[in-house]
Design a protein around this motif. Structure first.
Motif, PDB file in Angstrom:
ATOM      1  N   VAL A   1      -0.961  -4.887  -0.584  1.00  0.00           N
ATOM      2  CA  VAL A   1      -1.203  -4.039  -1.749  1.00  0.00           C
ATOM      3  C   VAL A   1      -2.655  -4.098  -2.209  1.00  0.00           C
ATOM      4  O   VAL A   1      -3.260  -3.088  -2.556  1.00  0.00           O
ATOM      5  N   GLY A   2      -3.249  -5.302  -2.211  1.00  0.00           N
ATOM      6  CA  GLY A   2      -4.629  -5.434  -2.657  1.00  0.00           C
ATOM      7  C   GLY A   2      -5.614  -4.706  -1.764  1.00  0.00           C
ATOM      8  O   GLY A   2      -6.751  -4.463  -2.167  1.00  0.00           O
ATOM      9  N   SER A   3      -5.187  -4.352  -0.545  1.00  0.00           N
ATOM     10  CA  SER A   3      -6.070  -3.668   0.400  1.00  0.00           C
ATOM     11  C   SER A   3      -5.936  -2.156   0.349  1.00  0.00           C
ATOM     12  O   SER A   3      -6.634  -1.452   1.072  1.00  0.00           O
ATOM     13  N   ILE A   4      -5.019  -1.654  -0.473  1.00  0.00           N
ATOM     14  CA  ILE A   4      -4.819  -0.210  -0.581  1.00  0.00           C
ATOM     15  C   ILE A   4      -5.691   0.342  -1.705  1.00  0.00           C
ATOM     16  O   ILE A   4      -5.508  -0.025  -2.863  1.00  0.00           O
ATOM     17  N   PRO A   5      -6.641   1.212  -1.402  1.00  0.00           N
ATOM     18  CA  PRO A   5      -7.470   1.795  -2.467  1.00  0.00           C
ATOM     19  C   PRO A   5      -6.611   2.590  -3.446  1.00  0.00           C
ATOM     20  O   PRO A   5      -5.704   3.322  -3.043  1.00  0.00           O
ATOM     21  N   GLU A   6      -6.885   2.436  -4.724  1.00  0.00           N
ATOM     22  CA  GLU A   6      -6.185   3.174  -5.783  1.00  0.00           C
ATOM     23  C   GLU A   6      -4.676   2.963  -5.733  1.00  0.00           C
ATOM     24  O   GLU A   6      -3.899   3.893  -5.956  1.00  0.00           O
ATOM     25  N   VAL A   7      -4.250   1.737  -5.430  1.00  0.00           N
ATOM     26  CA  VAL A   7      -2.815   1.468  -5.352  1.00  0.00           C
ATOM     27  C   VAL A   7      -2.154   1.618  -6.714  1.00  0.00           C
ATOM     28  O   VAL A   7      -0.938   1.836  -6.806  1.00  0.00           O
ATOM     29  N   GLN A   8      -2.926   1.527  -7.792  1.00  0.00           N
ATOM     30  CA  GLN A   8      -2.347   1.646  -9.132  1.00  0.00           C
ATOM     31  C   GLN A   8      -2.116   3.098  -9.537  1.00  0.00           C
ATOM     32  O   GLN A   8      -1.470   3.362 -10.545  1.00  0.00           O
ATOM     33  N   THR A   9      -2.600   4.040  -8.740  1.00  0.00           N
ATOM     34  CA  THR A   9      -2.433   5.453  -9.089  1.00  0.00           C
ATOM     35  C   THR A   9      -1.584   6.172  -8.045  1.00  0.00           C
ATOM     36  O   THR A   9      -0.363   6.065  -8.051  1.00  0.00           O
ATOM     37  N   ASP A  10      -2.220   6.917  -7.146  1.00  0.00           N
ATOM     38  CA  ASP A  10      -1.474   7.783  -6.233  1.00  0.00           C
ATOM     39  C   ASP A  10      -0.620   7.017  -5.231  1.00  0.00           C
ATOM     40  O   ASP A  10       0.379   7.556  -4.737  1.00  0.00           O
ATOM     41  N   TYR A  11      -0.995   5.779  -4.906  1.00  0.00           N
ATOM     42  CA  TYR A  11      -0.282   5.033  -3.867  1.00  0.00           C
ATOM     43  C   TYR A  11       0.529   3.874  -4.435  1.00  0.00           C
ATOM     44  O   TYR A  11       0.813   2.906  -3.730  1.00  0.00           O
ATOM     45  N   ILE A  12       0.926   3.980  -5.674  1.00  0.00           N
ATOM     46  CA  ILE A  12       1.666   2.890  -6.293  1.00  0.00           C
ATOM     47  C   ILE A  12       3.059   2.719  -5.677  1.00  0.00           C
ATOM     48  O   ILE A  12       3.628   1.623  -5.694  1.00  0.00           O
ATOM     49  N   PHE A  13       3.589   3.767  -5.086  1.00  0.00           N
ATOM     50  CA  PHE A  13       4.910   3.647  -4.462  1.00  0.00           C
ATOM     51  C   PHE A  13       4.867   2.693  -3.277  1.00  0.00           C
ATOM     52  O   PHE A  13       5.886   2.074  -2.949  1.00  0.00           O
ATOM     53  N   ALA A  14       3.701   2.557  -2.633  1.00  0.00           N
ATOM     54  CA  ALA A  14       3.578   1.586  -1.545  1.00  0.00           C
ATOM     55  C   ALA A  14       3.731   0.170  -2.083  1.00  0.00           C
ATOM     56  O   ALA A  14       4.352  -0.693  -1.440  1.00  0.00           O
ATOM     57  N   GLY A  15       3.158  -0.091  -3.268  1.00  0.00           N
ATOM     58  CA  GLY A  15       3.313  -1.405  -3.883  1.00  0.00           C
ATOM     59  C   GLY A  15       4.745  -1.691  -4.275  1.00  0.00           C
ATOM     60  O   GLY A  15       5.248  -2.805  -4.082  1.00  0.00           O
ATOM     61  N   TRP A  16       5.426  -0.697  -4.837  1.00  0.00           N
ATOM     62  CA  TRP A  16       6.831  -0.854  -5.190  1.00  0.00           C
ATOM     63  C   TRP A  16       7.681  -1.130  -3.948  1.00  0.00           C
ATOM     64  O   TRP A  16       8.550  -2.021  -3.953  1.00  0.00           O
ATOM     65  N   SER A  17       7.415  -0.423  -2.863  1.00  0.00           N
ATOM     66  CA  SER A  17       8.181  -0.595  -1.631  1.00  0.00           C
ATOM     67  C   SER A  17       7.936  -1.963  -1.028  1.00  0.00           C
ATOM     68  O   SER A  17       8.857  -2.590  -0.491  1.00  0.00           O
ATOM     69  N   ASN A  18       6.687  -2.430  -1.099  1.00  0.00           N
ATOM     70  CA  ASN A  18       6.370  -3.745  -0.550  1.00  0.00           C
ATOM     71  C   ASN A  18       7.064  -4.855  -1.319  1.00  0.00           C
ATOM     72  O   ASN A  18       7.540  -5.834  -0.750  1.00  0.00           O
ATOM     73  N   ALA A  19       7.133  -4.705  -2.631  1.00  0.00           N
ATOM     74  CA  ALA A  19       7.734  -5.738  -3.469  1.00  0.00           C
ATOM     75  C   ALA A  19       9.258  -5.714  -3.429  1.00  0.00           C
ATOM     76  O   ALA A  19       9.908  -6.760  -3.388  1.00  0.00           O
ATOM     77  N   MET A  20       9.837  -4.529  -3.425  1.00  0.00           N
ATOM     78  CA  MET A  20      11.289  -4.384  -3.560  1.00  0.00           C
ATOM     79  C   MET A  20      11.999  -4.037  -2.254  1.00  0.00           C
ATOM     80  O   MET A  20      13.229  -4.081  -2.182  1.00  0.00           O
ATOM     81  N   GLY A  21      11.249  -3.652  -1.220  1.00  0.00           N
ATOM     82  CA  GLY A  21      11.849  -3.354   0.072  1.00  0.00           C
ATOM     83  C   GLY A  21      12.686  -2.085   0.085  1.00  0.00           C
ATOM     84  O   GLY A  21      12.607  -1.249  -0.820  1.00  0.00           O
ATOM     85  N   PHE A  22      13.510  -1.975   1.125  1.00  0.00           N
ATOM     86  CA  PHE A  22      14.345  -0.778   1.288  1.00  0.00           C
ATOM     87  C   PHE A  22      15.325  -0.626   0.134  1.00  0.00           C
ATOM     88  O   PHE A  22      15.635   0.491  -0.281  1.00  0.00           O
ATOM     89  N   VAL A  23      15.801  -1.743  -0.385  1.00  0.00           N
ATOM     90  CA  VAL A  23      16.739  -1.696  -1.508  1.00  0.00           C
ATOM     91  C   VAL A  23      16.073  -1.046  -2.716  1.00  0.00           C
ATOM     92  O   VAL A  23      16.675  -0.219  -3.409  1.00  0.00           O
ATOM     93  N   GLY A  24      14.831  -1.420  -2.985  1.00  0.00           N
ATOM     94  CA  GLY A  24      14.102  -0.821  -4.102  1.00  0.00           C
ATOM     95  C   GLY A  24      13.825   0.649  -3.890  1.00  0.00           C
ATOM     96  O   GLY A  24      13.891   1.450  -4.832  1.00  0.00           O
ATOM     97  N   ILE A  25      13.517   1.024  -2.642  1.00  0.00           N
ATOM     98  CA  ILE A  25      13.287   2.439  -2.325  1.00  0.00           C
ATOM     99  C   ILE A  25      14.557   3.241  -2.567  1.00  0.00           C
ATOM    100  O   ILE A  25      14.529   4.322  -3.166  1.00  0.00           O
TER     101      ILE A  25
END
Length: 403
Positions: free
Chosen positions: A264-288
């Motif tokens: 997540v820390g390596s994704i530019p602008e993860v707090q905006t347009d790519y925040i779903f990548a952070g959610w998916s990384n933390a919560m996995g397929f179940v979170g998705i």
């Protein structure tokens, strides 16, 4: 061939706010804050020396946005219609302000934001989303699909839609302009427009899309990176590749909120347009899966409200607002997963940004208003429904009819 969705029966003048829809909004906002909490500390610490910077700013915007949602949820629908001309004028002015020196912020050649002291930046195109929906709903309310001049009547809403999209294009925000036009198209179809009327516009639109893409080098790079991301994984396609790796690393159960979220820390602008990548990384397929369940639940309740609403303006408006939030959510997820080119369109309720949260909740407030608004005064003695819609006996049933 004309498809219409048929509601069940006339709705009385006394209706309650759809509580299930409100629950879906609360869940989306809650997940959004949690995602921002686990995804933004790295960027907040490195840029603002405060790991909770984005969370604090989003909390301020949420309080403002909740007040705005409450206003749209409980103010009489008649007053919203009276305020619409003022909203249109303000939106036009706001869309022009990014071009004014000292007010607008120019980033990478694009003029999409204006600066607001203490609150950061404001993106007028987010305001245009709400305004376009209400603008079209108001015009569609004046016409009936049984009108002999319906095709000519649809010309005026179309010209208005093109005008607002042009304002967005002038900000060099191509993806948002196209997105607003697509939502407008869905509203036209829902209100009885024939697909064949749009065929010439579709052909013109294809040439326009190709023209606008080739007009800007960065758009060409985005398309190339989307087609072959591995070849450009360290340049144009870096953000997309890193977000895909973050999703894959999440696995079935996710890495957990306190795991450090390596990718997540390596994704530019993860707090905006790519925040779903952070959610998916933390919560996995179940979170998705949980997220998609909630957003589909949101869609179901929103469409149910628009179909059963006896006020035509509110019905059209709630349909447009529901479609706007749902389609934007799906589009953002597709971009993050690499199924669509990078667009710069935020994820509603999740992405850091006050303007997106503010107008998303305004739309939700309007939908809640539509769930309990009474019939229009001028239609008190007759059944009011979507154009071409007839009543059927069973309650809460949806029927598709070929005419």
């Amino acid at each position: 061939m004309n498809y219409t969705i048929l509601p069940d029966r006339p709705v009385g003048n006394y209706r309650k706010t759809d509580f299930l829809f409100f629950i879906s909004v609360v869940l989306l906002c809650g997940l959004g804050f949690f995602s921002l909490y686990i995804c933004s500390p790295f960027k907040g610490e490195s840029v603002f020396h405060d790991p909770m910077y984005f969370v604090k700013r989003q909390a301020i915007w949420f309080l403002i946005s909740f007040a705005a949602m409450s206003f749209f949820a409980f103010v009489p629908m008649k007053l919203i219609r009276k305020m619409l001309p003022l909203l249109i004028v303000i939106t036009i002015i706001m869309c022009l302000l990014p071009h004014v020196a000292g007010i607008g912020l120019n980033t990478n050649g694009a003029s999409r934001w204006i600066s607001i002291p203490k609150l950061g930046t404001f993106q007028p195109s987010e305001m245009a989303k709400l305004t376009v929906v209400l603008f079209l709903a108001n015009l569609f309310n004046k016409y009936s699909s049984d009108d002999d001049e319906v095709q000519r009547n649809f010309l005026y809403p179309l010209l208005g839609l093109v005008f607002f999209c042009t304002l967005i294009f002038l900000q060099r925000d191509f993806s948002t302009g196209i997105f607003i036009f697509i939502i407008g198209f869905f509203m036209f179809i829902a209100c009885g427009a024939k697909l064949r009327w749009f065929l010439p516009l579709f052909l013109l639109g294809i040439f326009a899309v190709v023209f606008f893409i080739t007009l800007e080098p960065y758009r060409i790079r985005r398309v190339i990176a989307f087609i072959n991301p591995s070849k450009f994984q360290f340049s144009y396609g870096y953000q997309q590749m890193m977000s895909q790796r973050a999703i894959i690393e999440g696995g079935l159960w996710g890495q957990g909120a306190g795991s450090g979220l390596g990718w997540v820390g390596s994704i530019p602008e993860v707090q905006t347009d790519y925040i779903f990548a952070g959610w998916s990384n933390a919560m996995g397929f179940v979170g998705i899966a949980a997220y998609f369940f909630i957003i589909v639940f949101f869609l179901w309740r929103g469409l149910a409200i628009s179909i059963s609403c006896p006020d035509r303006f509110a019905a059209y408006g709630s349909f447009g607002c529901t479609a706007m939030i749902f389609i934007q959510s799906i589009l953002n997820c597709c971009v993050v997963a690499g199924a669509a080119p990078t667009t710069g369109i935020p994820l509603p309720f999740f992405s850091s940004g006050g303007s997106s949260l503010f107008f998303s909740l305004c739309m939700c407030g309007f939908i809640m208003n539509a769930s309990h608004c009474p019939e229009q005064n001028e239609y008190e003695n007759q059944e009011v429904s979507l154009p071409g819609v007839r009543k059927i006996e069973s309650f809460n049933s949806l029927v598709v009819e070929n005419e």
